[in-house]
Design a protein around this motif. Sequence first.
Motif, mmCIF file in Angstrom:
data_model
loop_
_atom_site.group_PDB
_atom_site.id
_atom_site.type_symbol
_atom_site.label_atom_id
_atom_site.label_comp_id
_atom_site.label_asym_id
_atom_site.label_seq_id
_atom_site.Cartn_x
_atom_site.Cartn_y
_atom_site.Cartn_z
ATOM 1 N N ASP A 169 -11.573 3.455 1.436
ATOM 2 C CA ASP A 169 -10.201 3.181 1.023
ATOM 3 C C ASP A 169 -10.201 2.018 0.043
ATOM 4 O OD1 ASP A 169 -7.483 3.313 0.823
ATOM 5 O OD2 ASP A 169 -7.046 2.561 2.835
ATOM 6 N N ARG A 194 1.518 5.085 0.255
ATOM 7 C CA ARG A 194 0.849 6.245 0.845
ATOM 8 C C ARG A 194 0.550 7.249 -0.256
ATOM 9 N NH1 ARG A 194 0.288 9.084 5.768
ATOM 10 N NH2 ARG A 194 0.308 11.353 5.488
ATOM 11 N N GLY A 195 -0.682 7.759 -0.269
ATOM 12 C CA GLY A 195 -1.057 8.744 -1.275
ATOM 13 C C GLY A 195 -2.097 8.191 -2.224
ATOM 14 N N LYS A 196 -2.595 9.065 -3.096
ATOM 15 C CA LYS A 196 -3.653 8.694 -4.034
ATOM 16 C C LYS A 196 -3.400 9.351 -5.380
ATOM 17 C CE LYS A 196 -7.349 7.976 -0.610
ATOM 18 N NZ LYS A 196 -7.622 6.586 -0.973
ATOM 19 N N ASP A 250 0.852 -1.189 0.000
ATOM 20 C CA ASP A 250 0.000 0.000 0.000
ATOM 21 C C ASP A 250 0.885 1.235 0.000
ATOM 22 O OD1 ASP A 250 -1.958 1.890 0.233
ATOM 23 O OD2 ASP A 250 -2.780 1.158 2.122
ATOM 24 N N GLU A 299 5.777 10.980 3.381
ATOM 25 C CA GLU A 299 4.750 10.950 2.348
ATOM 26 C C GLU A 299 4.937 9.819 1.347
ATOM 27 O OE1 GLU A 299 2.036 12.790 2.180
ATOM 28 O OE2 GLU A 299 2.574 13.861 4.003
ATOM 29 N N THR A 322 3.868 0.338 2.831
ATOM 30 C CA THR A 322 3.758 -0.867 3.647
ATOM 31 C C THR A 322 3.664 -2.057 2.706
ATOM 32 O OG1 THR A 322 1.341 -0.913 3.788
ATOM 33 C CG2 THR A 322 2.504 0.464 5.388
#
Length: 384
Positions: free
Chosen positions: A355, A180-182, A178, A232, A236
């Motif tokens: 999510d 971090r961020g989109k 996963d 940022e 994971t």
Amino acid sequence: MAEKLRGVRAGGGSRSRRFVGVLPALMIIVGLVFDILTPPPFTAVPLFVAAPLVAAPFFTRAGTVRIGAASLLSILVLRSESGTVLQVVPSLEILTVLTVSLLALFINGVVRRSTQQLASARVIAETAMRAVLPKPNDWIGGLQVAARYEAAQADEFVGGDLFAVVDSPHGVRLVVGDVRGKGLDAVEAVAVIIGAFREAAEQEASLEDVAQRLERALAREGERRGGIDPVEGFVTAALAEIPHGGAEVRIVNRGHPEPLLLHADGEVEVLVPSVPALPLGMGLGVWPDLADVWGLAAGTTLLVYTDGLSEARDKQGIFYDPAARLRGRLFPGPEELLSALTDDVRVHTGGKSTDDLALVAVARPAEGQLERRTKVKIVGRGQE
């Protein structure tokens, strides 16, 4: 389950849509009745003004025009019948309804353009994400494999959940992670991780070395971008390896939700790492990775997932607990497991997950497994 899921999705949402669909017309009708039945000092103009404003964000352009025209026609007819249409106050009332109706039409156009832009950005990002996350084969290295990626229903940007499964000289290796961020930045980072993993899985002798290759790939990506803030840019990840013909699974967990082992008797084992580790890409130097080993007997399924599953909440804010929900449940294979699990988490959240989630299930088949194991559906809380 499918009918129940459709009911959960459609129930509250369809009622709200029906109410919004009739509300502007209802306001106009109430305004007409109020204005007719009350003395002249009382006016229903606020209702005639509000009706097109309510319609603007939810109706089509034609629908908004019709509501605005109905409001304007209503006030014109009322003031004409009373013979006051040319007086100052009634004239101002008519002008106010006309102005607000035109404003509502403008708002409708802005909302439609914004919705189209958000939808376009989301479609692009989600399409790119699915392109870098191709579905693995049903059988890899003698193991049954299923994978699933689902975007959140309650967010306008796709996330950075990822998975990959490869058959390497050292066994079947997989990663679930996963970023971090989109958005498109997350998709780009996913592509870097997936590419590095596929190469490292073929070349590196140990799972720990694969994890270190991913660290170096993220560091290079950070340099290419001129530096990424570690807070940022971290990822994971859970990496797993199942040797060919072996009855064990090795896992390196870098700050990821603990995978699960679903045993043939319905028992669920949570694979907690012996030594907690930081996520990939934190920029804190070389991390001494350590692979933990668990038994993988025939008929056992390994489930690895992202926090879009374990952090899904219901209306009361209760987190979804996959270990508790799966304990005692049996499935013919990994595909049925993932289908039941994604259906169940939608029931838990009421169809409004916030999510993205990625799931990978790998099963070591047992002889006669399909004949002696029975699929038991997962149901929603309080409905067992």
